[in-house]
Design a protein around this motif. Structure first.
Motif, PDB file in Angstrom:
ATOM      1  N   CYS A  99      42.432  55.932  43.206  1.00  0.00           N
ATOM      2  CA  CYS A  99      43.712  55.317  42.797  1.00  0.00           C
ATOM      3  C   CYS A  99      44.582  54.862  44.093  1.00  0.00           C
ATOM      4  N   THR A 100      44.260  53.807  44.751  1.00  0.00           N
ATOM      5  CA  THR A 100      44.824  53.422  45.814  1.00  0.00           C
ATOM      6  C   THR A 100      45.756  52.192  45.592  1.00  0.00           C
ATOM      7  N   ASN A 101      46.564  51.704  46.564  1.00  0.00           N
ATOM      8  CA  ASN A 101      47.487  50.586  46.481  1.00  0.00           C
ATOM      9  C   ASN A 101      46.590  49.318  46.379  1.00  0.00           C
ATOM     10  N   GLU A 102      45.265  49.415  47.130  1.00  0.00           N
ATOM     11  CA  GLU A 102      44.164  48.472  46.926  1.00  0.00           C
ATOM     12  C   GLU A 102      43.668  48.330  45.538  1.00  0.00           C
ATOM     13  N   SER A 103      43.307  49.281  44.963  1.00  0.00           N
ATOM     14  CA  SER A 103      42.464  49.179  43.775  1.00  0.00           C
ATOM     15  C   SER A 103      43.187  49.307  42.329  1.00  0.00           C
ATOM     16  N   CYS A 104      44.533  49.772  42.725  1.00  0.00           N
ATOM     17  CA  CYS A 104      45.584  49.954  41.804  1.00  0.00           C
ATOM     18  C   CYS A 104      46.852  49.156  41.976  1.00  0.00           C
TER      19      CYS A 104
END
Length: 244
Positions: A99-104
């Motif tokens: 759960c990262t700023n890129e994936s989410c």
């Protein structure tokens, strides 16, 4: 004299074999036809039978959420709230690296639901998944450490707004659960922790209904899963609980 140029302009164009409108129709840019929009059905892995039937315990969770005899209500509410916080925090910790700023990039839940955070001044904030979750956990941790909210010493009393605080905490925790189901259920299946996730959801929903903490509208984003898990109490029994 002023009318002459107008008459000449009219005479010049009146001798054309086609009208000005016909010229416009011939040379105008063709309109782009709108392509029919198709709604892509959301894939919900958590609704597949092999996952909805996964259980951690065989006990009736309805019995587990009920207030034990002799225990003060607020004590029971707070202790369960702490349990939900700890368990959901652990499960999210398992998938946090996914759960990262890129994936989410947004805090999203099933049914294309997006959650926004509101700061102390009531300003609406668009957050990524990890940002929103961090706000949730920090807010709950702050209340847990505040002895005026969560008293730990004998003789201390709970604040008069403890129920509204419980409502806010459980609402935020449900948002995190909904995000995990939408974006990280596959990772929990990989780690064989999906049954634990289902168990926490069942307990949170039943606990909320038992003590009228969250409105049923809060659970709309997962109502299909709640229906599959067969945990939603009947309307008659819920009305009876509210009347009592």
């Amino acid at each position: 004299m002023s009318s002459r140029p107008v008459r000449l302009w009219y005479d010049m164009y009146s001798c054309w074999p086609f009208s000005v409108n016909q010229i416009y129709m011939r040379y105008r840019r063709p309109r782009k036809e709108k392509k029919p929009t198709t709604t892509v059905e959301e894939k919900k892995l958590f609704l597949e039978p092999q996952y909805t039937k996964s259980q951690v315990i065989d006990l009736d969770i309805r019995e587990l959420v009920r207030l034990p005899k002799g225990l003060e209500l607020n004590e029971w509410l707070v202790s369960n709230c702490l349990s939900f916080f700890n368990n959901i925090n652990v499960l999210y910790g398992v998938v946090s690296e996914f759960c990262t700023n890129e994936s989410c990039p947004i805090m999203i839940a099933p049914c294309n639901t997006q959650y926004f955070w509101y700061d102390d001044k009531g300003r609406k904030m668009k957050c990524t998944g990890p940002q929103y979750t961090d706000y949730v956990m920090s807010y709950i941790q702050m209340n847990i450490q505040d002895e005026t909210v969560f008293p730990v010493k004998y003789g201390q009393v709970f604040p008069s707004n403890i129920e509204s605080i419980m409502h806010k905490i459980l609402r935020y925790l449900f948002h995190v659960l909904a995000h995990i189901y939408h974006s990280h259920f596959e990772q929990l299946v990989f780690f064989q922790l999906h049954a634990h996730l289902n168990c926490i959801l069942v307990q949170l929903v039943l606990f909320s209904y038992e003590f009228n903490i969250l409105d049923s509208k809060e659970f709309t984003v997962l109502e299909d899963l709640i229906s599959e898990l067969n945990i939603m109490p009947s309307s008659d029994s819920h009305k009876a609980a509210e009347a009592s």
